[in-house]
Write an enzyme that holds these catalytic residues in place. Structure first.
Site, mmCIF file in Angstrom:
data_model
loop_
_atom_site.group_PDB
_atom_site.id
_atom_site.type_symbol
_atom_site.label_atom_id
_atom_site.label_comp_id
_atom_site.label_asym_id
_atom_site.label_seq_id
_atom_site.Cartn_x
_atom_site.Cartn_y
_atom_site.Cartn_z
ATOM 1 N N ASP A 36 32.674 54.443 39.679
ATOM 2 C CA ASP A 36 32.289 54.276 38.269
ATOM 3 C C ASP A 36 33.280 54.950 37.316
ATOM 4 O O ASP A 36 33.389 54.552 36.153
ATOM 5 C CB ASP A 36 30.851 54.721 37.990
ATOM 6 C CG ASP A 36 30.547 56.118 38.454
ATOM 7 O OD1 ASP A 36 31.419 56.757 39.060
ATOM 8 O OD2 ASP A 36 29.414 56.578 38.213
HETATM 9 C C1 LAN Z 1 29.777 64.519 40.714
HETATM 10 C C2 LAN Z 1 30.112 64.411 39.297
HETATM 11 C C3 LAN Z 1 30.362 63.045 38.784
HETATM 12 C C4 LAN Z 1 29.560 62.004 39.511
HETATM 13 C C5 LAN Z 1 29.477 60.653 38.763
HETATM 14 C C6 LAN Z 1 30.813 60.064 38.400
HETATM 15 C C7 LAN Z 1 28.710 60.845 37.464
HETATM 16 C C8 LAN Z 1 28.696 59.703 39.657
HETATM 17 O O1 LAN Z 1 28.430 58.512 38.984
HETATM 18 C C9 LAN Z 1 29.327 59.543 41.012
HETATM 19 C C10 LAN Z 1 29.351 60.892 41.741
HETATM 20 C C11 LAN Z 1 30.066 62.009 40.965
HETATM 21 C C12 LAN Z 1 31.550 61.830 41.106
HETATM 22 C C13 LAN Z 1 29.738 63.388 41.542
HETATM 23 C C14 LAN Z 1 29.493 63.577 42.987
HETATM 24 C C15 LAN Z 1 28.978 64.940 43.434
HETATM 25 C C16 LAN Z 1 29.569 66.087 42.647
HETATM 26 C C17 LAN Z 1 31.068 66.094 42.851
HETATM 27 C C18 LAN Z 1 29.243 65.845 41.164
HETATM 28 C C19 LAN Z 1 27.776 65.796 40.845
HETATM 29 C C20 LAN Z 1 29.760 67.115 40.543
HETATM 30 C C21 LAN Z 1 29.428 68.222 41.569
HETATM 31 C C22 LAN Z 1 29.030 67.507 42.887
HETATM 32 C C23 LAN Z 1 29.507 68.261 44.129
HETATM 33 C C24 LAN Z 1 28.917 67.621 45.371
HETATM 34 C C25 LAN Z 1 29.113 69.722 44.006
HETATM 35 C C26 LAN Z 1 29.399 70.542 45.193
HETATM 36 C C27 LAN Z 1 28.236 70.613 46.044
HETATM 37 C C28 LAN Z 1 28.154 70.122 47.277
HETATM 38 C C29 LAN Z 1 26.827 69.773 47.803
HETATM 39 C C30 LAN Z 1 29.318 69.932 48.158
#
Ligand code: LAN
Length: 727
Positions: free
Chosen positions: A453
C-alpha cells in the site's frame, strides 16, 4: 555502567533544555535528533518550526481568520501544516505508541556496551515516567493499554539500566504492580528473551528458539522464509542469540534486578516451569496444544544438540543477519530486529568492528524526542506514508492550485521522486526478499522494503502531482511509473488480495505455532483490505493516464482484488482495519475502491450496506469514535469520546460511496471544524493506528492530512449535492 541519576519528582517539565534539541533531516528523509551543547552552536543552527512543534514547544502563531466554510477550514489547516514540512519536502513525525520498543533499545545497548548521552538518558527516563499508568504506575503493551507484565517488567528494567534508583517512587510503584501481576516469571516470550540476554532470567525459562530451522530445505512448508517478514526477521537474530545462549556478565545492577523483578527468590525459581507461564493480563494468543507439543520435542532436542549442526545453524543465522543489515543500512526491517541484530553483531564481531559502529549510529534513526521525552519509534519514521496522504489531499481539494502552496508541492514531489527505490535489494533472493525495483516503502528508501500500500499511495501521489498539476516538473519518468506498476502486479495473491510486504508464502496452519502470546496473526502474511484497496485505487488512477500499459493485466488484477474486497466485507457491512483503528479506517479505502469500479450507494448493495453500517455508528454530536479494542475483537467497540480523525475517515467513506444525503455529512464536517484551533491546527486525540491486533501505534500527522482532505472534499461534494437538488 551508568551512574545513578538525581531526578526531579515530576516529569511534566523537561529534564533537559528543550531549546537545544534539533531534528536533523538528511539523506533522503533520515531523522536524527541532536542536543546542541553550546550557545554558539544554537545560534548557528536555530530551532525551526518542525523542531518546535514536535518538541511540544509553542509556535505562537497568530489566530487565522475564522473559517466560514469547510474549504476555508482546510486552507487554514494547511497554512499550519505547511510549516511542519521539512526543507527537503517531506513531513517528519513522531511514531510512538508501542511500549515494548524502548526497553529493547536500552537493554540491547546495555548488553553491547553502547552508551547514551546524559541528555538522552534523562529524556528516556522522563518519557517512561510520563507514560507510567497514572493509577497503578505500570506500563502496558502500548500507551493506551492497561498495565501488563510485558510492559511493566521491561520498562522497569529500562529505567533501572538508565540510572533510576530502585527507591525512586516511580520504581517503587512500578515494582508493586509488577509483583501484584505475579512478577517477571510470567512475562511473555519476548520479555523472557530480553531478560535472558540481560542475565536476569534463566535461559531454561524460555521455550527453544532453534536456529536449525534455517538449515531445512526451502521447499518445506514451514520453512522460516515463508513466515511473515517481521516474525522471521525477529526470529533470525533470536535464533542466533539463543543458539549461543548470549548473556551479559553479572554485575551489581544485574544482581539487584534479580531481586527486584521477582516476588520470590530468584535462585529458587523452577525455570523450566516458567516456559509457558504467561500472565493473564498479557495473553492475547494462548499457545495451541500443537505448539506446546512442539516445544516439548524441541526442549528434548536442546538437551542433545549436535555441536557441529548447532554451529552450522548459528553460522547460517548469522549470515542472514549480515545480509539484512547490509540491505537496510544497518537499521533492519524494524525496531525489534534492529536491536537483536545489533546484539548479535556485537557478540560476533566485538566493539572495535565496523558493524558495531554502524549499528550504534543507526539506533538514532529510531530515537525520537517528543513533548514527553525520548522514545523509540515503530519504524525509522512514516515519511512516505504521511507525504503521500497530504499531497493527495491537496490535489483533490484544489488547495494545490493556490499560489501560496505551489512551492510546497514541488518540494514534496522532489522528495517522493527521491524516495522511490530504483533497484532490487542488494542481497535479493539470497536474503529471501521480494523485489523492490519501482517501489515505495513506508519510511525511507534506505530502509529498503516494499510495502504494497505504500507503493500504491506513493504512486498515486506522484500521478496526482505530475498529471493533475500544470506547474510541477515531471520528475518521475513514465518508465519509473511502469516499474511501480510492474512490482505492484507481482504482489497479488491467488485470492485477489494484497498482503503487506510480500506474497503470502506460508500455509495458514502456521498460525497455530504463533509463539508470541501478545500478538495475533503474525506467523504468515495475510491479505488486508487496506493494502488491497491502495493497490486498486492506484492502478485505477494509473490506467486513466496510461490506458495502454499492461491493460489486460491491470484489469484482471483490479477485478480479482474487488472480488477479494467483497469476500472480506462483514455481513453487517463493515471492513475490519488491521493497521488503523478500525472500521472507519478500512472503510474509507474500501468504499473508494468500489466507487472507482462504479460501485456506489446507488448502484451496489455492498456499498449501500457499508454506508448504512457507518451511519448507524454516527454519534449525536455528528462524529464517529471507535476504540482500538475494535481491532482486537473484530467488532465495533465505541470509544468514550468522538474522534476527529475517525470522523474524517467516515465522512470520506460516505463521499467516496456517493452517499446522496447531505445531513450526516454536514454534521461530521461541523464536528471536525468545531475541533480546529484558531491557528488552523487540530489537537491530538486518541491513538490512530494498530498492528498485530493488539498494539496501538500513533500516526500524529493524520490529524492534519485527513481533516484537510475531508473538509476540502466535503466542501465541493456538499455544494454539488445542493446544486443537484436545485435542478
Ligand atoms: C507498520 C507501519 C505501516 C503499516 C502500513 C503501511 C500502514 C500497513 O498498511 C502495512 C503494514 C505496515 C508497513 C506496518 C507493519 C508492522 C509495523 C512495521 C508497523 C505497524 C509499524 C511497526 C510494526 C512493527 C512490526 C513493530 C515491531 C514489532 C514487532 C512485532 C516485530
Amino acid at each position: 555502567m551508568y551512574s545513578r541519576l538525581e531526578l526531579p519528582d515530576s516529569p511534566k517539565q523537561p529534564f533537559t533544555d528543550y531549546s537545544r534539541w534539533r531534528l536533523l533531516v538528511s539523506d533522503s528523509g533520515r531523522h536524527t535528533w541532536h542536543y546542541l551543547s553550546t550557545e554558539e552552536e544554537c545560534a548557528k543552527w536555530p530551532q525551526n518550526s518542525v523542531d518546535k512543534f514536535w518538541l511540544g514547544l509553542d509556535l505562537n502563531y497568530p489566530p487565522l481568520s475564522p473559517p466560514k466554510s469547510a474549504l476555508e477550514a482546510a486552507r487554514n489547516g494547511y497554512r499550519f501544516y505547511k510549516t511542519l514540512q521539512s526543507h527537503d519536502g517531506h513531513w517528519p513525525g513522531e511514531y510512538g505508541g508501542p511500549m515494548f520498543l524502548l526497553p529493547g533499545l536500552v537493554i540491547g545497548s546495555y548488553v553491547s556496551g553502547m552508551e547514551f548521552t546524559l541528555e538522552e538518558r534523562k529524556e528516556m527516563i522522563r518519557y517512561l515516567m510520563n507514560r507510567a499508568h497514572p493509577e497503578d504506575g505500570g506500563w502496558g503493551i502500548h500507551v493506551e493499554g492497561p498495565s501488563t507484565v510485558f510492559g511493566t517488567g521491561l520498562n522497569y528494567t529500562a529505567l533501572r539500566l538508565l540510572g533510576m534508583d530502585a527507591d525512586h517512587p516511580v520504581c517503587t510503584k512500578a515494582r508493586a504492580i509488577l509483583h501484584r501481576l505475579g512478577g517477571a516469571t510470567a512475562i511473555p516470550a519476548w520479555g523472557k528473551f530480553w531478560l535472558s540476554l540481560l542475565n536476569v532470567y534463566d535461559w531454561e525459562g524460555n521455550n527453544p528458539v532453534p536456529p536449525e530451522l534455517w538449515l531445512l530445505p526451502d521447499w518445506i512448508p514451514f520453512h522460516p522464509h515463508k513466515w511473515w517478514i517481521h516474525t522471521r526477521n525477529v526470529y533470525i537474530p533470536m535464533s542466533y542469540l539463543y543458539g549461543v545462549r548470549f548473556k551479559m556478565p553479572e554485575n551489581d545492577l544485574i544482581l539487584a534486578l534479580r531481586e527486584e523483578l521477582y516476588p520470590e527468590n530468584y535462585y529458587s525459581i523452577d525455570w523450566p516451569a516458567q516456559r509457558n507461564n504467561v500472565a493473564e493480563v498479557d495473553l492475547y494468543a494462548p499457545h495451541t496444544t500443537l505448539l506446546d507439543m512442539l516445544n516439548s520435542v524441541l526442549a528434548m532436542y536442546e538437551s542433545c544438540t549436535l555441536p557441529p549442526l548447532r554451529r552450522a545453524a548459528v553460522a547460517r543465522a548469522y549470515e542472514l543477519i549480515v545480509l539484512e543489515d547490509e540491505n537496510t543500512g544497518y537499521q533492519t526491517l524494524g525496531p525489534v530486529s534492529k536491536m537483536f541484530n545489533l546484539v548479535a553483531r556485537v557478540h560476533r564481531e566485538g566493539p572495535e568492528s565496523e558493524a558495531y559502529r554502524l549499528h550504534k549510529e543507526k539506533r538514532y534513526d529510531f530515537m525520537w524526542i517528543g513533548a514527553e521525552g525520548m522514545m523509540m519509534c515503530g519504524t525509522n519514521g512514516s515519511q512516505v506514508w504521511d507525504t503521500g496522504f497530504i499531497t493527495q489531499a491537496l490535489v483533490e481539494t484544489g488547495l494545490a492550485e493556490l499560489p501560496e502552496n505551489k512551492e510546497s508541492l514541488i518540494k514534496a514531489l522532489e522528495w517522493l521522486e527521491d524516495a522511490q527505490m530504483l533497484d532490487n535489494p542488494k542481497h535479493y533472493q539470497t536474503a529471501y526478499r521480494h523485489g523492490t525495483k519501482g517501489a515505495w516503502g513506508f519510511s525511507t528508501k534506505e530502509q529498503g522494503y516494499i510495502v504494497s500500500d505504500c507503493t500504491g499511495e506513493g504512486l498515486k501521489a506522484v500521478l496526482y502531482l505530475q498529471k493533475d498539476l500544470s506547474f510541477t516538473p515531471k520528475l518521475v519518468s513514465d518508465q519509473r511509473i511502469y516499474d511501480a506498476v510492474d512490482i505492484l502486479l507481482t504482489l497479488q495473491n491467488p485470492n485477489g488480495g494484497f498482503a503487506s510486504y510480500e506474497l503470502v508464502r506460508g500455509p495458514k496452519w502456521l498460525e497455530l505455532l504463533n509463539p508470541a502470546e501478545v500478538f495475533g496473526n503474525i506467523m504468515i502474511e495475510y491479505c488486508y483490505p487496506e493494502c488491497t484497496t491502495s493497490v486498486i485505487t492506484s492502478l485505477s488512477i494509473f490506467r486513466k493516464h496510461y490506458p495502454n500499459y499492461r491493460a489486460a493485466d491491470i484489469s484482471r488484477t483490479i477485478n480479482a482484488a474487488i472480488r477479494y474486497l467483497h469476500d472480506c466485507q462483514q455481513p453487517e457491512g463493515g471492513w475490519v482495519g488491521s493497521w488503523g483503528i478500525c472500521f472507519t479506517y478500512a472503510m474509507q479505502f474500501a468504499l473508494e475502491s468500489l466507487a472507482l469500479v462504479g460501485e456506489t450507494y446507488a448502484t451496489s448493495d455492498s456499498s449501500r450496506k457499508a454506508c448504512e453500517f457507518l451511519l448507524s455508528k454516527q454519534r449525536a454530536d455528528g462524529g464517529w469514535g471507535e476504540s482500538y479494542k475494535s481491532c482486537e475483537i473484530g467488532k465495533w467497540v465505541e470509544h468514550e469520546d468522538t474522534q476527529m480523525v475517525q470522523t474524517c475517515w467516515a465522512v470520506m467513506a460516505l463521499m467516496y460511496a456517493h452517499y446522496p444525503h447531505a445531513a450526516p455529512l454536514e454534521r461530521g464536517v461541523a464536528l471536525v471544524m468545531s475541533r480546529q484551533l484558531p491557528d488552523g491546527s487540530w489537537p491530538q486525540e486518541a491513538i490512530e493506528g494498530i498492528f498485530n491486533k493488539t498494539c496501538a501505534i500513533a500516526y500524529p500527522n493524520f490529524k492534519f492530512s485527513f481533516p484537510i482532505w475531508m473538509l476540502g472534499k466535503a466542501h465541493k461534494y456538499l455544494n454539488d449535492l445542493k446544486s443537484q437538488a436545485k435542478m
